[in-house]
Design a protein around this motif. Structure first.
Motif, PDB file in Angstrom:
ATOM      1  N   UNK A  12       0.810  -1.215   0.000  1.00  0.00           N
ATOM      2  CA  UNK A  12       0.000   0.000   0.000  1.00  0.00           C
ATOM      3  C   UNK A  12       0.842   1.263   0.000  1.00  0.00           C
ATOM      4  N   UNK A  13       2.135   1.121   0.307  1.00  0.00           N
ATOM      5  CA  UNK A  13       3.010   2.285   0.424  1.00  0.00           C
ATOM      6  C   UNK A  13       4.038   2.346  -0.709  1.00  0.00           C
ATOM      7  N   UNK A  14       3.760   1.612  -1.785  1.00  0.00           N
ATOM      8  CA  UNK A  14       4.522   1.687  -3.035  1.00  0.00           C
ATOM      9  C   UNK A  14       6.033   1.591  -2.812  1.00  0.00           C
ATOM     10  N   UNK A  67       8.266  -4.604  15.080  1.00  0.00           N
ATOM     11  CA  UNK A  67       7.144  -3.709  15.378  1.00  0.00           C
ATOM     12  C   UNK A  67       5.824  -4.408  15.052  1.00  0.00           C
ATOM     13  N   UNK A  68       5.746  -5.020  13.883  1.00  0.00           N
ATOM     14  CA  UNK A  68       4.515  -5.714  13.495  1.00  0.00           C
ATOM     15  C   UNK A  68       4.207  -6.865  14.446  1.00  0.00           C
ATOM     16  N   UNK A  98      20.663  -0.765   1.828  1.00  0.00           N
ATOM     17  CA  UNK A  98      19.962  -0.348   0.615  1.00  0.00           C
ATOM     18  C   UNK A  98      18.851  -1.292   0.184  1.00  0.00           C
ATOM     19  N   UNK A  99      18.862  -2.546   0.644  1.00  0.00           N
ATOM     20  CA  UNK A  99      17.865  -3.507   0.191  1.00  0.00           C
ATOM     21  C   UNK A  99      16.729  -3.705   1.185  1.00  0.00           C
ATOM     22  N   UNK A 100      16.576  -2.781   2.133  1.00  0.00           N
ATOM     23  CA  UNK A 100      15.357  -2.689   2.936  1.00  0.00           C
ATOM     24  C   UNK A 100      14.518  -1.527   2.382  1.00  0.00           C
ATOM     25  N   UNK A 101      13.183  -1.629   2.390  1.00  0.00           N
ATOM     26  CA  UNK A 101      12.328  -0.572   1.821  1.00  0.00           C
ATOM     27  C   UNK A 101      12.025   0.534   2.835  1.00  0.00           C
ATOM     28  N   UNK A 102      13.041   1.288   3.230  1.00  0.00           N
ATOM     29  CA  UNK A 102      12.887   2.184   4.368  1.00  0.00           C
ATOM     30  C   UNK A 102      11.863   3.295   4.156  1.00  0.00           C
ATOM     31  N   UNK A 103      11.768   3.852   2.949  1.00  0.00           N
ATOM     32  CA  UNK A 103      10.788   4.922   2.724  1.00  0.00           C
ATOM     33  C   UNK A 103       9.369   4.404   2.943  1.00  0.00           C
ATOM     34  N   UNK A 104       9.084   3.226   2.412  1.00  0.00           N
ATOM     35  CA  UNK A 104       7.759   2.629   2.615  1.00  0.00           C
ATOM     36  C   UNK A 104       7.560   2.236   4.072  1.00  0.00           C
ATOM     37  N   UNK A 154       8.739   3.749   6.705  1.00  0.00           N
ATOM     38  CA  UNK A 154       8.397   4.954   7.463  1.00  0.00           C
ATOM     39  C   UNK A 154       6.907   5.268   7.315  1.00  0.00           C
ATOM     40  N   UNK A 155       6.398   5.164   6.092  1.00  0.00           N
ATOM     41  CA  UNK A 155       4.983   5.451   5.882  1.00  0.00           C
ATOM     42  C   UNK A 155       4.105   4.413   6.582  1.00  0.00           C
ATOM     43  N   UNK A 156       4.544   3.155   6.581  1.00  0.00           N
ATOM     44  CA  UNK A 156       3.822   2.090   7.288  1.00  0.00           C
ATOM     45  C   UNK A 156       3.717   2.429   8.776  1.00  0.00           C
ATOM     46  N   UNK A 157       4.833   2.824   9.371  1.00  0.00           N
ATOM     47  CA  UNK A 157       4.845   3.177  10.795  1.00  0.00           C
ATOM     48  C   UNK A 157       3.994   4.416  11.048  1.00  0.00           C
ATOM     49  N   UNK A 158       4.153   5.436  10.210  1.00  0.00           N
ATOM     50  CA  UNK A 158       3.382   6.667  10.411  1.00  0.00           C
ATOM     51  C   UNK A 158       1.882   6.409  10.342  1.00  0.00           C
ATOM     52  N   UNK A 159       1.466   5.475   9.484  1.00  0.00           N
ATOM     53  CA  UNK A 159       0.043   5.140   9.393  1.00  0.00           C
ATOM     54  C   UNK A 159      -0.456   4.540  10.697  1.00  0.00           C
ATOM     55  N   UNK A 160       0.344   3.740  11.346  1.00  0.00           N
ATOM     56  CA  UNK A 160      -0.076   3.127  12.608  1.00  0.00           C
ATOM     57  C   UNK A 160       0.012   4.116  13.759  1.00  0.00           C
TER      58      UNK A 160
END
Length: 211
Positions: free
Chosen positions: A138-140, A154-155, A179-185, A187-193
């Motif tokens: 959902x966070x592209x 966290x999950x 570099x092979x973790x999706x950190x930008x997505x 952050x958005x996942x965490x911010x949504x929660x």
């Protein structure tokens, strides 16, 4: 009784939160626990990356095993379910041949250490990994190999550890690194929660618990 749970990453820790972290009912740190000190000292759980080079470095010799944080912890959590990483081995051999030891499983080494020292060892269920991968869509996210250990923990805490009324906080999560973790997505996942009221970030001057 509700509990106060703090998940402390190895990123930058703001001033003024150490006392709040040490007052928590459960404090979870990661791998070498670089957060200890500025991020308080209490450690109830050490979540470890139990595959590849990070696992080998922790298990080799005695530095990690004899560290202050590991000595006081009662539980070790292996973040990477063996079946997930066994399934990744063949595709990664083609797409990322440089990650030749990435899927090597060292869970047995942590289990032996836990048994010898009277600690509990738990493996985060594969279902948590799969659910995180599905929800990250959902966070592209940009192309990535696996979610970070921090996000998996966290999950896991939100879905399987925290009970009704428990308060979950984060500190030391900059959402940057390998570099092979999706950190930008992530952050958005965490911010949504956070927006949904499921957790918060400890950040002065508001480093206090919700009532």
């Amino acid at each position: 009784m509700s509990r106060r749970i703090v998940i402390v990453g190895n990123g930058d820790i703001p001033d003024g939160v150490a006392g709040t972290i040490d007052a928590a009912d459960m404090v979870i740190r990661f791998n070498g626990c670089r957060s200890a000190g500025r991020g308080g000292r209490k450690t109830d759980v050490v979540a470890v990356c139990n595959t590849g080079r990070p696992a080998m470095e922790m298990l080799a010799g005695g530095r990690w095993k004899a560290s202050e944080t590991v000595r006081q912890t009662g539980e070790i959590w292996c973040v990477r379910a063996s079946e997930v990483f066994a399934a990744l081995r063949a595709p990664l051999a083609e797409s990322h041949p440089d990650l030749d030891d990435f899927c090597d499983d060292h869970t047995d080494g942590f289990r032996t250490f836990a048994e010898m020292t009277g600690r509990r060892l738990k493996v985060v269920p594969a279902a948590v990994h799969h659910a995180v991968v599905a929800s990250l869509r959902a966070f592209d996210p940009a192309p990535y190999v696996v979610p970070s250990s921090g996000l998996i923990v966290i999950a896991h805490v939100l879905d399987n550890v925290a009970g009704a009324g428990d308060h979950v906080s984060l500190a030391g999560f900059g959402h940057e690194g390998w570099m092979w973790h999706p950190f930008a997505a992530e952050r958005r996942w965490v911010d949504a929660r956070i927006a949904a009221g499921r957790l918060d970030r400890l950040d002065p001057p508001s480093a206090c618990w919700r009532s």
